[in-house]
Design a protein around this motif. Structure first.
Motif, PDB file in Angstrom:
ATOM      1  N   ALA A 143       0.849  -1.186   0.000  1.00 37.14           N
ATOM      2  CA  ALA A 143       0.000   0.000   0.000  1.00 37.14           C
ATOM      3  C   ALA A 143       0.889   1.242   0.000  1.00 37.14           C
ATOM      4  O   ALA A 143       1.969   1.237   0.591  1.00 37.14           O
ATOM      5  N   PRO A 144       0.453   2.300  -0.674  1.00 33.97           N
ATOM      6  CA  PRO A 144       1.263   3.527  -0.652  1.00 33.97           C
ATOM      7  C   PRO A 144       1.312   4.070   0.774  1.00 33.97           C
ATOM      8  O   PRO A 144       0.393   3.839   1.568  1.00 33.97           O
ATOM      9  N   PRO A 145       2.400   4.758   1.107  1.00 39.98           N
ATOM     10  CA  PRO A 145       2.482   5.316   2.461  1.00 39.98           C
ATOM     11  C   PRO A 145       1.353   6.318   2.692  1.00 39.98           C
ATOM     12  O   PRO A 145       0.888   6.969   1.762  1.00 39.98           O
ATOM     13  N   PRO A 146       0.916   6.429   3.937  1.00 31.74           N
ATOM     14  CA  PRO A 146      -0.176   7.368   4.222  1.00 31.74           C
ATOM     15  C   PRO A 146       0.289   8.812   4.056  1.00 31.74           C
ATOM     16  O   PRO A 146       1.485   9.104   4.096  1.00 31.74           O
ATOM     17  N   SER A 147      -0.659   9.699   3.900  1.00 34.31           N
ATOM     18  CA  SER A 147      -0.330  11.121   3.843  1.00 34.31           C
ATOM     19  C   SER A 147       0.225  11.538   5.199  1.00 34.31           C
ATOM     20  O   SER A 147       0.053  10.831   6.200  1.00 34.31           O
ATOM     21  N   LEU A 166       2.211  -1.878  18.646  1.00 34.14           N
ATOM     22  CA  LEU A 166       1.812  -0.489  18.400  1.00 34.14           C
ATOM     23  C   LEU A 166       3.014   0.449  18.480  1.00 34.14           C
ATOM     24  O   LEU A 166       3.114   1.396  17.701  1.00 34.14           O
ATOM     25  N   TYR A 167       3.922   0.190  19.420  1.00 29.35           N
ATOM     26  CA  TYR A 167       5.116   1.018  19.550  1.00 29.35           C
ATOM     27  C   TYR A 167       5.941   0.950  18.267  1.00 29.35           C
ATOM     28  O   TYR A 167       6.410   1.982  17.768  1.00 29.35           O
ATOM     29  N   GLU A 168       6.098  -0.246  17.710  1.00 32.45           N
ATOM     30  CA  GLU A 168       6.851  -0.404  16.465  1.00 32.45           C
ATOM     31  C   GLU A 168       6.176   0.343  15.312  1.00 32.45           C
ATOM     32  O   GLU A 168       6.841   1.005  14.513  1.00 32.45           O
ATOM     33  N   GLU A 169       4.852   0.239  15.239  1.00 29.63           N
ATOM     34  CA  GLU A 169       4.118   0.975  14.206  1.00 29.63           C
ATOM     35  C   GLU A 169       4.309   2.476  14.397  1.00 29.63           C
ATOM     36  O   GLU A 169       4.515   3.225  13.433  1.00 29.63           O
ATOM     37  N   GLY A 170       4.258   2.917  15.644  1.00 22.51           N
ATOM     38  CA  GLY A 170       4.448   4.331  15.944  1.00 22.51           C
ATOM     39  C   GLY A 170       5.827   4.825  15.536  1.00 22.51           C
ATOM     40  O   GLY A 170       5.957   5.934  15.006  1.00 22.51           O
ATOM     41  N   GLN A 171       6.851   4.017  15.769  1.00 24.79           N
ATOM     42  CA  GLN A 171       8.205   4.406  15.377  1.00 24.79           C
ATOM     43  C   GLN A 171       8.303   4.573  13.862  1.00 24.79           C
ATOM     44  O   GLN A 171       8.923   5.511  13.367  1.00 24.79           O
ATOM     45  N   SER A 172       7.675   3.672  13.130  1.00 27.08           N
ATOM     46  CA  SER A 172       7.675   3.757  11.673  1.00 27.08           C
ATOM     47  C   SER A 172       6.957   5.027  11.200  1.00 27.08           C
ATOM     48  O   SER A 172       7.436   5.739  10.307  1.00 27.08           O
ATOM     49  N   LEU A 202       8.382   8.396   9.172  1.00 25.35           N
ATOM     50  CA  LEU A 202       7.718   8.893   7.970  1.00 25.35           C
ATOM     51  C   LEU A 202       7.389  10.376   8.113  1.00 25.35           C
ATOM     52  O   LEU A 202       7.665  11.174   7.209  1.00 25.35           O
ATOM     53  N   CYS A 203       6.813  10.771   9.249  1.00 16.94           N
ATOM     54  CA  CYS A 203       6.454  12.175   9.480  1.00 16.94           C
ATOM     55  C   CYS A 203       7.696  13.064   9.498  1.00 16.94           C
ATOM     56  O   CYS A 203       7.687  14.152   8.906  1.00 16.94           O
ATOM     57  N   GLU A 204       8.743  12.612  10.150  1.00 21.75           N
ATOM     58  CA  GLU A 204       9.975  13.401  10.193  1.00 21.75           C
ATOM     59  C   GLU A 204      10.561  13.584   8.799  1.00 21.75           C
ATOM     60  O   GLU A 204      11.021  14.676   8.450  1.00 21.75           O
TER      61      GLU A 204
END
Length: 80
Positions: free
Chosen positions: A6-10, A38-44, A48-50
């Motif tokens: 899936a493409p990365p989220p906005s 969830l922590y691992e997902e949050g790190q990813s 992405l946001c950074e």
């Protein structure tokens, strides 16, 4: 059948999901395994946001100004 990634989220969607993850983790109601997942997902999502913020900052810094100080155009941040 091959499943395409899936493409990365906005940026906005990633930030919202990250906020949801933080709320869930802070609730203390998750199992250890669920918390780690969830922590691992949050790190990813954080990475992405950074990356998106760094790209936006570089693009903004590349806005060219006219002699009057008005934006006259842009150029890619990787152009010399």
């Amino acid at each position: 059948m091959d499943k395409q990634a899936a493409p990365p989220p906005s940026f906005e969607a990633a930030l919202k999901r990250l906020e949801d993850i933080v709320r869930q983790l802070e609730s203390g109601e998750l199992s250890l395994d669920a918390s780690i997942s969830l922590y691992e997902e949050g790190q990813s999502l954080k990475r992405l946001c950074e990356a998106r913020l760094a790209d936006a900052r570089m693009r903004i810094e590349q806005i060219q100004q006219s002699a009057a100080g008005e934006a006259a155009g842009t150029r890619p941040f990787d152009a010399q």
